[in-house]
Design an enzyme around this catalytic site. Structure first.
Site, PDB file in Angstrom:
ATOM      1  N   ASP A 135      40.145  10.925  52.219  1.00  0.00           N
ATOM      2  CA  ASP A 135      39.938  12.033  51.397  1.00  0.00           C
ATOM      3  C   ASP A 135      41.402  12.555  51.139  1.00  0.00           C
ATOM      4  OD1 ASP A 135      38.959  14.666  50.237  1.00  0.00           O
ATOM      5  OD2 ASP A 135      37.243  13.451  50.531  1.00  0.00           O
ATOM      6  N   HIS A 204      39.439  19.991  49.863  1.00  0.00           N
ATOM      7  CA  HIS A 204      38.506  18.787  49.831  1.00  0.00           C
ATOM      8  C   HIS A 204      37.954  18.072  51.006  1.00  0.00           C
ATOM      9  CE1 HIS A 204      36.509  15.233  47.895  1.00  0.00           C
ATOM     10  NE2 HIS A 204      35.763  16.335  46.973  1.00  0.00           N
ATOM     11  N   SER A 531      30.174  14.603  46.402  1.00  0.00           N
ATOM     12  CA  SER A 531      31.404  14.698  47.452  1.00  0.00           C
ATOM     13  C   SER A 531      30.716  15.175  48.829  1.00  0.00           C
ATOM     14  CB  SER A 531      32.543  15.349  47.007  1.00  0.00           C
ATOM     15  OG  SER A 531      33.303  14.666  46.120  1.00  0.00           O
TER      16      SER A 531
END
Ligand SMILES: *[C@@H]1O[C@H](CO)[C@@H](O)[C@H](O)[C@H]1NC(C)=O
Ligand SMILES: *[C@@H]1O[C@H](CO)[C@@H](O)[C@H](O)[C@H]1NC(C)=O
Ligand SMILES: *[C@@H]1O[C@H](CO)[C@@H](O)[C@H](O)[C@H]1NC(C)=O
Ligand SMILES: *[C@@H]1O[C@H](CO)[C@@H](O)[C@H](O)[C@H]1NC(C)=O
Ligand SMILES: *[C@@H]1O[C@H](CO)[C@@H](O)[C@H](O)[C@H]1NC(C)=O
Ligand SMILES: *[C@@H]1O[C@H](CO)[C@@H](O)[C@H](O)[C@H]1NC(C)=O
Ligand SMILES: *[C@@H]1O[C@H](CO)[C@@H](O)[C@H](O)[C@H]1NC(C)=O
Length: 755
Positions: A135, A204, A531
């Site tokens: 990620d 994220h 996600s």
């Protein structure tokens, strides 16, 4: 959405620039057949460098060599250089390295995880399982990555904590056991796009990692919303973070390294959305990972709600859809007459909106006019009606107009309130439905001087009001099958919480904002998307791996799928949030249903499949020999081809031009008894409408553990439906009722029918 002119110009010049670069040279990922390496080379690295030197004019521009999940290398090459390279011995395939994008805590207890019983205590909370997160990196100082209660790192671990100017290698610990970054390909294309470390500047990657395996942290919240104890699904599993640039070659390097380091599970919440399997090197790498017994969890994407919006639903990746949880965020509007209305809000502060005049009039009702700039709106609460019968409202634009106005706060009427569940809420206000608005308008139009007070920062557990929808519901944005990559296997596989999930964040990421100038930082953020759903599944896979270390990736996936819940908390079929009237969700949206970790612990039967079975599946796809080799390499020959993978779900396709014709599809399946001993199962069938389904035999008798039994399922159906799909299920129920092993059945038009 209409882009402002300046944005269009920037995009246009960027396209020109991108075009210019590709006509010169590009980053290519070269897939090589390692067994063809001449004996003269001691390592694959020397071999690839030598090939590159002989095929290219200037200095070799090797970016990465890959050797664990994928064999080959990436390099910046011109078309001529690529052509020369293609003539080399051992060359399998080449593809341009494409862009990879980020797909953008209550959920743990919502999934039934608890310290008293079930999979948490049974798995010791995922002890010693390693989850690799591919990620945007990691914020290592986050309290979620503290290593309280973690044991010593097992000696087999080969990962490192890569040093960088802002990332001391001593920042890793017994929870965060590895951190690396991969930016060489992004940097080769644009020297400005580089990383200095694995540090997550976005938020994220930190969010995703802490959902999967964050440690316990008390008393966290997002600006007062969702307060409580943060913890991941597998709070004793370990995390290894692999930060990747926005380029496939970098992501491929991250997957390859994760496999080499010794992770057990890979979680990818990124889009590498190439529909052709043979042109998707990351799909070849995840096949390689699967061969090594690693479970690869992958986000479905956020392109829903239309059918066939899932691009890369790859057969050997565990593809995850996103659903709601039973928590929402509210503000209370108290009218001057004492009546209260509860609306949705995520305004990130405790603003004082107390007893201000309430204005409801035609001039301002849309809240999109410059009228709101008038001085007469100073310190007023306006009522906005942004109901749009023609499509979704542009909530962002309305917020922007309110920010620019003299208004103090707003009560927003919208039928679309379920979709306005974004954390972007920079203006003090709350969203209510038109049903709720009746009382408010009655008061505002009859009182001589109407006033209202709004209180923010409320967290409500329970049905998702004002709609009263039960949870979980399938999120509207979650991408739907059939998969454009390969439609003969039902994707997505499973659903997990992915709407407004609280987890750790980078304090330098875009936390929240008030107005258009005040940006707020936060250590914990609420984010939505597949996600966020994916690391929930990676976490459950870690728990199962800890309990059943001998189970194959297929068995772990099967256990989760056949025990998934297709009913919501009110025992009604799970609904699809994308329909105003909340239709029943389809397996094309939610797969087998919502993961149920405690049931997955003891599934009774599992559907096994080996890498050879997956290779047989690839061989059955209508690809050339070269294309097949680009996916599964030369270690498999195509002497057995079979599209009938032993998979825990069923999809039968037809083309719209076959409407009126009767079609038949037969599947063969083998189940393995993983219950405690002898057992007898009976079949229960829910037929898709207008079809005939035959299952033989209808009982399965097992003498002992690990015994296998086979059955066939045959569907006869007419391609005459007005709806584009129909659904049903096959369930094997153990005599005593202890085990219920369910598989969804879908009859659907093929991808080509959905344009
Ligand atoms: C890393 O941190 C340790 C302990 O705080 C310190 O002793 C060391 O000098 C740091 N290393 C670098 C390169 O900053
Ligand atoms: C929780 O955090 C808030 C805000 O940081 C603080 O005011 C409060 O005292 C904390 N409560 C506990 C029980 O630690
Ligand atoms: C709406 O309210 C504003 C502010 O009080 C006022 O200036 C305007 O005249 C009103 N418009 C109508 C149509 O009542
Ligand atoms: C809001 O706007 C919609 C669509 O224009 C309209 O149908 C509805 O009656 C309005 N509601 C109120 C309270 O003004
Ligand atoms: C494979 O391709 C051939 C020729 O293009 C076509 O006739 C056949 O239907 C295809 N098979 C499948 C399973 O798609
Ligand atoms: C293909 O692979 C199978 C299993 O590994 C082997 O038995 C068979 O001989 C191979 N066939 C060819 C033509 O190489
Ligand atoms: C089922 O078949 C009947 C008769 O052919 C047809 O009228 C009906 O539309 C079909 N239902 C669905 C859901 O396709």
């Amino acid at each position: 959405m209409q882009l402002p002119l300046s944005v269009c110009l920037i995009l246009f010049s960027f396209l020109l620039w991108a075009n210019h670069v590709s006509s010169k040279s590009s980053t290519y990922i070269i897939h090589m057949d390692k067994p063809s390496m001449p004996k003269a080379f001691s390592t694959h690295h020397y071999w690839y460098s030598s090939l590159l030197k002989s095929a290219t004019s200037a200095e070799a521009k090797l970016i990465y060599t890959y050797d664990h999940a994928f064999h080959g290398f990436s390099a910046v090459l011109s078309i001529d250089e690529l052509q020369a390279l293609k003539k080399s011995e051992g060359f399998v395939s080449a593809s341009v390295s494409k862009a990879v994008t980020l797909d953008t805590t209550r959920s743990v207890s919502f999934l039934g995880l608890n310290t008293a019983t079930g999979i948490w205590p049974a798995s010791h909370y995922g002890k010693d399982v390693i989850i690799g997160i591919i990620d945007s990196g990691i914020w290592p100082e986050s309290p979620s990555f503290n290593d309280d209660g973690m044991t010593e790192i097992p000696p087999g671990w080969k990962g490192i904590c890569q040093q960088g100017p802002d990332f001391n290698s001593s920042l890793c610990n017994k929870k965060l056991i590895g951190a690396r970054f991969f930016d060489a390909a992004s940097r080769a294309e644009d020297p400005e796009r580089f990383f200095i470390s694995a540090r997550d500047t976005d938020g994220h990657g930190t969010h995703v990692a802490s959902i999967a395996a964050g440690n316990f942290v008390n008393n966290v919240s997002y600006f007062g919303y969702a307060p409580g104890t943060a913890r991941g699904v597998a709070p004793r599993a370990r995390i290894a973070a692999y930060k990747t640039g926005s380029n496939e070659a970098d992501t491929l390097a991250a997957v390859d390294q994760a496999v080499a380091d010794g992770v057990h599970i890979i979680s990818i919440s990124l889009g590498y959305e190439t529909a052709n399997l043979f042109d998707n090197p990351i799909a070849a790498a995840t096949f390689g990972a699967r061969e090594k017994g690693i479970i690869v969890c992958k986000s479905a994407g956020n392109r829903g709600p239309s059918i066939a919006t899932m691009i890369a639903g790859i057969p050997w990746e565990f593809v995850v859809a996103s659903g709601t949880i039973d928590r929402w965020f509210a503000g209370t509007i108290t009218l001057g007459n004492g009546k209260t209305i509860t609306g949705f809000t995520m305004f990130p502060a405790r603003a004082s909106v107390i007893n201000l005049p309430l204005i409801y009039n035609e001039t301002v009702l849309a809240c999109d006019s410059s009228e709101l700039l008038s001085q007469s709106f100073l310190s007023r609460i306006v009522v906005c009606n942004i109901t749009n019968e023609d499509g979704p409202v542009n909530f962002f634009a309305v917020m922007q107009n309110l920010i620019n106005s003299n208004v103090r706060a707003a009560v927003i009427i919208s039928e679309d309130s379920v979709r306005i569940r974004s954390t972007y809420f920079p203006f003090p206000g709350a969203v209510i439905t038109s049903g709720q608005a009746v009382e408010l308008i009655e008061y505002a139009t009859t009182s001589a001087s109407p006033t209202a007070t709004i209180d923010f920062q409320q967290t409500i557990i329970g049905p998702n009001l004002p709609r009263g929808a039960a949870s979980p519901a399938l999120s509207g944005s979650s991408s739907r099958g059939p998969s454009q990559t390969y439609q003969e296997i039902l994707k997505p596989d499973i659903m997990a919480p992915g709407v407004l999930i609280l987890a750790a964040y980078s304090p330098i990421g875009t936390g929240s904002q008030i107005g258009d100038r005040i940006f707020l930082s936060t250590d914990y953020a609420l984010e939505s998307g597949t996600s966020m759903a994916t690391p929930h599944i990676a976490g459950v896979a870690a728990l199962l791996k800890a309990v059943h270390p001998e189970w194959s990736p297929a068995a772990i996936q099967s256990a989760m799928m056949t025990t998934a819940n297709h009913l919501d908390e009110t025992k009604q079929p799970i609904k699809d949030q994308s329909f105003i009237s909340y239709r029943v969700a389809s397996p094309l949206g939610m797969g087998s249903g919502q993961v149920d970790p405690n049931r997955a612990l003891d599934p009774g039967l599992v559907y096994e499949s080996t890498p050879q079975d997956l290779a047989d599946l690839v061989c059955s796809m209508n690809y050339t020999r070269e294309q097949i080799r680009a996916i599964i390499r030369s270690s498999y020959n195509c002497s057995r081809r079979s599209p009938d993978l032993n998979y825990p779900s069923f999809i039968a396709l037809f083309n719209f031009d076959q409407r009126g014709m009767t079609l038949t599809r037969t599947f063969k399946r083998t189940v393995t008894n993983v219950g405690s001993g002898a057992a007898k199962y009976r079949m229960k069938l829910e037929k898709p409408e207008n079809s005939t389904v035959t299952v033989t035999p209808t009982t399965l008798v097992f003498g002992k553990k690990y015994e296998k039994r086979s059955y066939s399922l045959s569907i006869r159906y007419r391609g005459d439906i007005e709806l584009t799909y129909r659904q049903g299920s096959l369930t094997w129920i153990e005599e005593t009722g202890k085990y219920v092993v369910r598989s969804p059945i879908v009859i659907s038009g093929g991808v080509d029918n959905y344009g």
